[in-house]
Design a protein around this motif. Sequence first.
Motif, mmCIF file in Angstrom:
data_model
loop_
_atom_site.group_PDB
_atom_site.id
_atom_site.type_symbol
_atom_site.label_atom_id
_atom_site.label_comp_id
_atom_site.label_asym_id
_atom_site.label_seq_id
_atom_site.Cartn_x
_atom_site.Cartn_y
_atom_site.Cartn_z
ATOM 1 N N THR A 1 -4.333 12.708 2.536
ATOM 2 C CA THR A 1 -3.559 11.566 2.054
ATOM 3 C C THR A 1 -4.336 10.815 0.980
ATOM 4 O O THR A 1 -5.553 10.639 1.091
ATOM 5 C CB THR A 1 -3.209 10.619 3.217
ATOM 6 O OG1 THR A 1 -2.481 11.343 4.210
ATOM 7 C CG2 THR A 1 -2.359 9.455 2.740
ATOM 8 N N ARG B 1 0.845 -1.184 0.000
ATOM 9 C CA ARG B 1 0.000 0.000 0.000
ATOM 10 C C ARG B 1 0.881 1.235 0.000
ATOM 11 O O ARG B 1 1.685 1.428 0.923
ATOM 12 C CB ARG B 1 -0.944 0.040 1.202
ATOM 13 C CG ARG B 1 -1.952 1.196 1.078
ATOM 14 C CD ARG B 1 -2.996 1.211 2.173
ATOM 15 N NE ARG B 1 -2.518 1.864 3.372
ATOM 16 C CZ ARG B 1 -3.312 2.483 4.255
ATOM 17 N NH1 ARG B 1 -4.617 2.522 4.045
ATOM 18 N NH2 ARG B 1 -2.801 3.028 5.336
ATOM 19 N N TYR C 1 -4.081 7.072 -1.232
ATOM 20 C CA TYR C 1 -3.501 5.742 -1.108
ATOM 21 C C TYR C 1 -3.600 4.991 -2.429
ATOM 22 O O TYR C 1 -4.482 5.248 -3.256
ATOM 23 C CB TYR C 1 -4.239 4.941 -0.038
ATOM 24 C CG TYR C 1 -4.296 5.605 1.307
ATOM 25 C CD1 TYR C 1 -5.415 6.342 1.703
ATOM 26 C CD2 TYR C 1 -3.227 5.518 2.195
ATOM 27 C CE1 TYR C 1 -5.471 6.960 2.932
ATOM 28 C CE2 TYR C 1 -3.276 6.139 3.436
ATOM 29 C CZ TYR C 1 -4.397 6.854 3.797
ATOM 30 O OH TYR C 1 -4.435 7.459 5.023
ATOM 31 N N SER D 1 1.281 5.343 0.101
ATOM 32 C CA SER D 1 0.621 6.530 0.651
ATOM 33 C C SER D 1 1.268 7.770 0.063
ATOM 34 O O SER D 1 2.458 7.777 -0.253
ATOM 35 C CB SER D 1 0.745 6.568 2.171
ATOM 36 O OG SER D 1 0.149 5.446 2.779
#
Length: 123
Positions: free
Chosen positions: A78, A19, A80, A21
């Motif tokens: 943010t 993942r 992702y 970010s």
Amino acid sequence: QVQLVESGGGLVQAGGSLRLSCAASGRTFSNYGMGWFRQAPGKEREFVAGVSWSGGRTYYASSVKGRFTISRDNAKNTVYLQMNSLKPEDTAVYYCAADDSGYGLGYSRYDYWGQGTQVAVSS
């Protein structure tokens, strides 16, 4: 100005997950569409995924559709990129970028870019 900092890259075996970010600072994050791009050695930079300012619309390159998911948290500034079922051909430097039109489309003009994070997928 918008400053973007990516994180979460690394080395993973084929079939694994990562993942990424991208943390934003500066101007109001929720005004911007956001995109993820990647560039492999010797290749042009390509669009991977995009998300509209609200998160209500998402867009994917055909090569990642069904495996990658883009999302955003405007409260955390943010965006992702969840990457599943990774393949060796996903190996690249991944960049996030901000689109002040708010759409996050593949052909939008992205004015702000992060420094990139390396993703390497071994076979």
